[in-house]
Design a protein around this motif. Structure first.
Motif, PDB file in Angstrom:
ATOM      1  N   ASP A  18      29.504  32.214  44.823  1.00 40.33           N
ATOM      2  CA  ASP A  18      29.871  32.227  43.508  1.00 40.33           C
ATOM      3  C   ASP A  18      28.732  31.725  42.390  1.00 40.33           C
ATOM      4  O   ASP A  18      28.961  31.732  41.130  1.00 40.33           O
ATOM      5  CB  ASP A  18      31.207  31.296  43.193  1.00 40.33           C
ATOM      6  CG  ASP A  18      32.247  31.902  43.812  1.00 40.33           C
ATOM      7  OD1 ASP A  18      32.444  33.117  44.159  1.00 40.33           O
ATOM      8  OD2 ASP A  18      33.301  31.081  43.837  1.00 40.33           O
ATOM      9  N   GLU A  21      27.826  33.333  38.918  1.00 42.74           N
ATOM     10  CA  GLU A  21      28.961  33.627  37.970  1.00 42.74           C
ATOM     11  C   GLU A  21      29.081  32.296  36.974  1.00 42.74           C
ATOM     12  O   GLU A  21      28.659  31.253  37.570  1.00 42.74           O
ATOM     13  CB  GLU A  21      30.362  33.827  38.598  1.00 42.74           C
ATOM     14  CG  GLU A  21      30.472  35.172  39.177  1.00 42.74           C
ATOM     15  CD  GLU A  21      31.722  35.318  39.890  1.00 42.74           C
ATOM     16  OE1 GLU A  21      32.770  35.310  38.885  1.00 42.74           O
ATOM     17  OE2 GLU A  21      31.753  35.883  40.915  1.00 42.74           O
ATOM     18  N   HIS A  24      33.946  28.416  37.780  1.00 43.63           N
ATOM     19  CA  HIS A  24      35.092  28.775  38.033  1.00 43.63           C
ATOM     20  C   HIS A  24      35.584  28.056  39.148  1.00 43.63           C
ATOM     21  O   HIS A  24      34.985  27.565  40.024  1.00 43.63           O
ATOM     22  CB  HIS A  24      35.255  30.343  37.933  1.00 43.63           C
ATOM     23  CG  HIS A  24      34.736  30.777  39.122  1.00 43.63           C
ATOM     24  ND1 HIS A  24      33.371  31.281  39.261  1.00 43.63           N
ATOM     25  CD2 HIS A  24      35.075  31.271  40.258  1.00 43.63           C
ATOM     26  CE1 HIS A  24      32.899  31.758  40.335  1.00 43.63           C
ATOM     27  NE2 HIS A  24      33.990  31.923  41.005  1.00 43.63           N
ATOM     28  N   HIS A  26      38.681  28.922  42.396  1.00 47.38           N
ATOM     29  CA  HIS A  26      39.645  29.653  43.005  1.00 47.38           C
ATOM     30  C   HIS A  26      40.935  28.816  43.544  1.00 47.38           C
ATOM     31  O   HIS A  26      40.545  27.639  43.937  1.00 47.38           O
ATOM     32  CB  HIS A  26      39.112  30.347  44.215  1.00 47.38           C
ATOM     33  CG  HIS A  26      38.234  31.382  43.757  1.00 47.38           C
ATOM     34  ND1 HIS A  26      38.324  32.771  43.532  1.00 47.38           N
ATOM     35  CD2 HIS A  26      36.656  31.180  43.887  1.00 47.38           C
ATOM     36  CE1 HIS A  26      37.179  33.092  43.339  1.00 47.38           C
ATOM     37  NE2 HIS A  26      36.317  32.330  43.418  1.00 47.38           N
ATOM     38  N   LYS A  35      42.124  32.883  40.088  1.00 47.97           N
ATOM     39  CA  LYS A  35      40.810  32.484  39.553  1.00 47.97           C
ATOM     40  C   LYS A  35      40.955  32.142  38.167  1.00 47.97           C
ATOM     41  O   LYS A  35      41.334  32.858  37.423  1.00 47.97           O
ATOM     42  CB  LYS A  35      40.055  33.596  39.973  1.00 47.97           C
ATOM     43  CG  LYS A  35      38.409  33.434  39.486  1.00 47.97           C
ATOM     44  CD  LYS A  35      37.581  34.446  39.676  1.00 47.97           C
ATOM     45  CE  LYS A  35      36.141  34.193  39.172  1.00 47.97           C
ATOM     46  NZ  LYS A  35      35.310  35.392  39.540  1.00 47.97           N
ATOM     47  N   PHE A  36      40.361  30.929  37.783  1.00 48.86           N
ATOM     48  CA  PHE A  36      40.223  30.453  36.454  1.00 48.86           C
ATOM     49  C   PHE A  36      38.917  29.968  36.217  1.00 48.86           C
ATOM     50  O   PHE A  36      38.107  29.348  37.150  1.00 48.86           O
ATOM     51  CB  PHE A  36      40.974  29.212  36.466  1.00 48.86           C
ATOM     52  CG  PHE A  36      42.516  29.304  36.322  1.00 48.86           C
ATOM     53  CD1 PHE A  36      43.145  28.966  34.924  1.00 48.86           C
ATOM     54  CD2 PHE A  36      43.398  29.513  37.039  1.00 48.86           C
ATOM     55  CE1 PHE A  36      44.319  29.299  34.541  1.00 48.86           C
ATOM     56  CE2 PHE A  36      44.765  29.557  36.990  1.00 48.86           C
ATOM     57  CZ  PHE A  36      45.115  29.453  35.817  1.00 48.86           C
ATOM     58  N   TRP A  37      38.437  30.353  35.002  1.00 46.34           N
ATOM     59  CA  TRP A  37      37.218  29.861  34.654  1.00 46.34           C
ATOM     60  C   TRP A  37      37.413  28.348  34.129  1.00 46.34           C
ATOM     61  O   TRP A  37      38.533  28.082  33.937  1.00 46.34           O
ATOM     62  CB  TRP A  37      36.836  30.695  33.287  1.00 46.34           C
ATOM     63  CG  TRP A  37      36.649  32.015  33.575  1.00 46.34           C
ATOM     64  CD1 TRP A  37      37.303  33.076  33.088  1.00 46.34           C
ATOM     65  CD2 TRP A  37      35.590  32.759  34.320  1.00 46.34           C
ATOM     66  NE1 TRP A  37      36.738  34.272  33.382  1.00 46.34           N
ATOM     67  CE2 TRP A  37      35.888  34.118  34.171  1.00 46.34           C
ATOM     68  CE3 TRP A  37      34.687  32.270  35.216  1.00 46.34           C
ATOM     69  CZ2 TRP A  37      35.062  35.133  35.115  1.00 46.34           C
ATOM     70  CZ3 TRP A  37      33.923  33.345  35.907  1.00 46.34           C
ATOM     71  CH2 TRP A  37      34.036  34.820  35.626  1.00 46.34           C
ATOM     72  N   ARG A  42      40.228  29.204  31.554  1.00 40.37           N
ATOM     73  CA  ARG A  42      41.349  30.050  31.079  1.00 40.37           C
ATOM     74  C   ARG A  42      41.403  31.062  32.372  1.00 40.37           C
ATOM     75  O   ARG A  42      40.584  31.014  33.338  1.00 40.37           O
ATOM     76  CB  ARG A  42      40.878  30.908  30.061  1.00 40.37           C
ATOM     77  CG  ARG A  42      39.467  31.552  30.342  1.00 40.37           C
ATOM     78  CD  ARG A  42      38.839  32.089  28.720  1.00 40.37           C
ATOM     79  NE  ARG A  42      37.544  32.697  29.186  1.00 40.37           N
ATOM     80  CZ  ARG A  42      36.467  32.102  29.454  1.00 40.37           C
ATOM     81  NH1 ARG A  42      36.200  31.017  29.627  1.00 40.37           N
ATOM     82  NH2 ARG A  42      35.333  33.121  29.682  1.00 40.37           N
ATOM     83  N   GLN A  44      41.381  33.891  34.831  1.00 36.25           N
ATOM     84  CA  GLN A  44      40.610  35.070  35.110  1.00 36.25           C
ATOM     85  C   GLN A  44      41.300  36.271  35.776  1.00 36.25           C
ATOM     86  O   GLN A  44      41.343  37.292  35.409  1.00 36.25           O
ATOM     87  CB  GLN A  44      39.112  34.820  35.851  1.00 36.25           C
ATOM     88  CG  GLN A  44      38.250  36.053  35.809  1.00 36.25           C
ATOM     89  CD  GLN A  44      38.437  36.958  36.722  1.00 36.25           C
ATOM     90  OE1 GLN A  44      38.820  36.985  37.788  1.00 36.25           O
ATOM     91  NE2 GLN A  44      38.019  38.319  36.294  1.00 36.25           N
ATOM     92  N   SER A  45      41.937  35.632  36.756  1.00 34.74           N
ATOM     93  CA  SER A  45      42.810  36.839  37.732  1.00 34.74           C
ATOM     94  C   SER A  45      43.939  35.840  38.363  1.00 34.74           C
ATOM     95  O   SER A  45      43.858  34.851  38.671  1.00 34.74           O
ATOM     96  CB  SER A  45      42.287  37.529  38.697  1.00 34.74           C
ATOM     97  OG  SER A  45      41.812  36.676  39.809  1.00 34.74           O
ATOM     98  N   SER A  46      45.177  36.341  38.204  1.00 33.95           N
ATOM     99  CA  SER A  46      46.428  35.746  38.622  1.00 33.95           C
ATOM    100  C   SER A  46      46.890  35.735  40.166  1.00 33.95           C
ATOM    101  O   SER A  46      47.400  35.211  40.733  1.00 33.95           O
ATOM    102  CB  SER A  46      47.756  36.137  37.897  1.00 33.95           C
ATOM    103  OG  SER A  46      47.764  37.390  38.094  1.00 33.95           O
ATOM    104  N   HIS A  58      47.249  25.991  35.669  1.00 35.35           N
ATOM    105  CA  HIS A  58      46.318  25.635  34.562  1.00 35.35           C
ATOM    106  C   HIS A  58      46.445  24.152  34.236  1.00 35.35           C
ATOM    107  O   HIS A  58      45.268  23.580  33.957  1.00 35.35           O
ATOM    108  CB  HIS A  58      46.919  26.525  33.286  1.00 35.35           C
ATOM    109  CG  HIS A  58      45.971  26.615  32.251  1.00 35.35           C
ATOM    110  ND1 HIS A  58      46.300  25.488  31.203  1.00 35.35           N
ATOM    111  CD2 HIS A  58      45.072  27.274  31.803  1.00 35.35           C
ATOM    112  CE1 HIS A  58      45.176  25.719  30.257  1.00 35.35           C
ATOM    113  NE2 HIS A  58      44.714  26.968  30.662  1.00 35.35           N
TER     114      HIS A  58
END
Length: 78
Positions: A18, A21, A24, A26, A35-37, A42, A44-46, A58
């Motif tokens: 990673d 990037e 972030h 996982h 995945k969250f930044w 925020r 990125q993918s649920s 979150h």
């Protein structure tokens, strides 16, 4: 895949690849991986998680943001 945090059924981790990037994390539970930044926090993918669970994740990330960013910096600074 270092595990940075475990909260209830959730495992928070990142992959060694990673590095290129932005920071972030996982999140894994059973067969789901989101995945969250981290800055700012925020989604990125649920990864199959529902809206209510994503909201819960979150909040966990937001509460532990500095710890997660510190772990990211420490791991990828080598």
């Amino acid at each position: 895949m270092p595990t940075i945090l475990k909260v209830g059924p959730y495992r928070f981790f990142f992959y060694a690849g990673d590095r290129d990037e932005p920071a972030h994390i996982h999140i894994e539970r059973d067969d789901k991986i989101a995945k969250f930044w981290l800055d700012p926090v925020r989604l990125q993918s649920s990864g199959g998680f529902g809206r209510i669970e994503i909201s819960k994740i979150h909040k966990i990330i937001y509460k532990n943001q500095s710890k997660l960013l510190e772990a990211w910096d420490e791991y990828f600074s080598n």
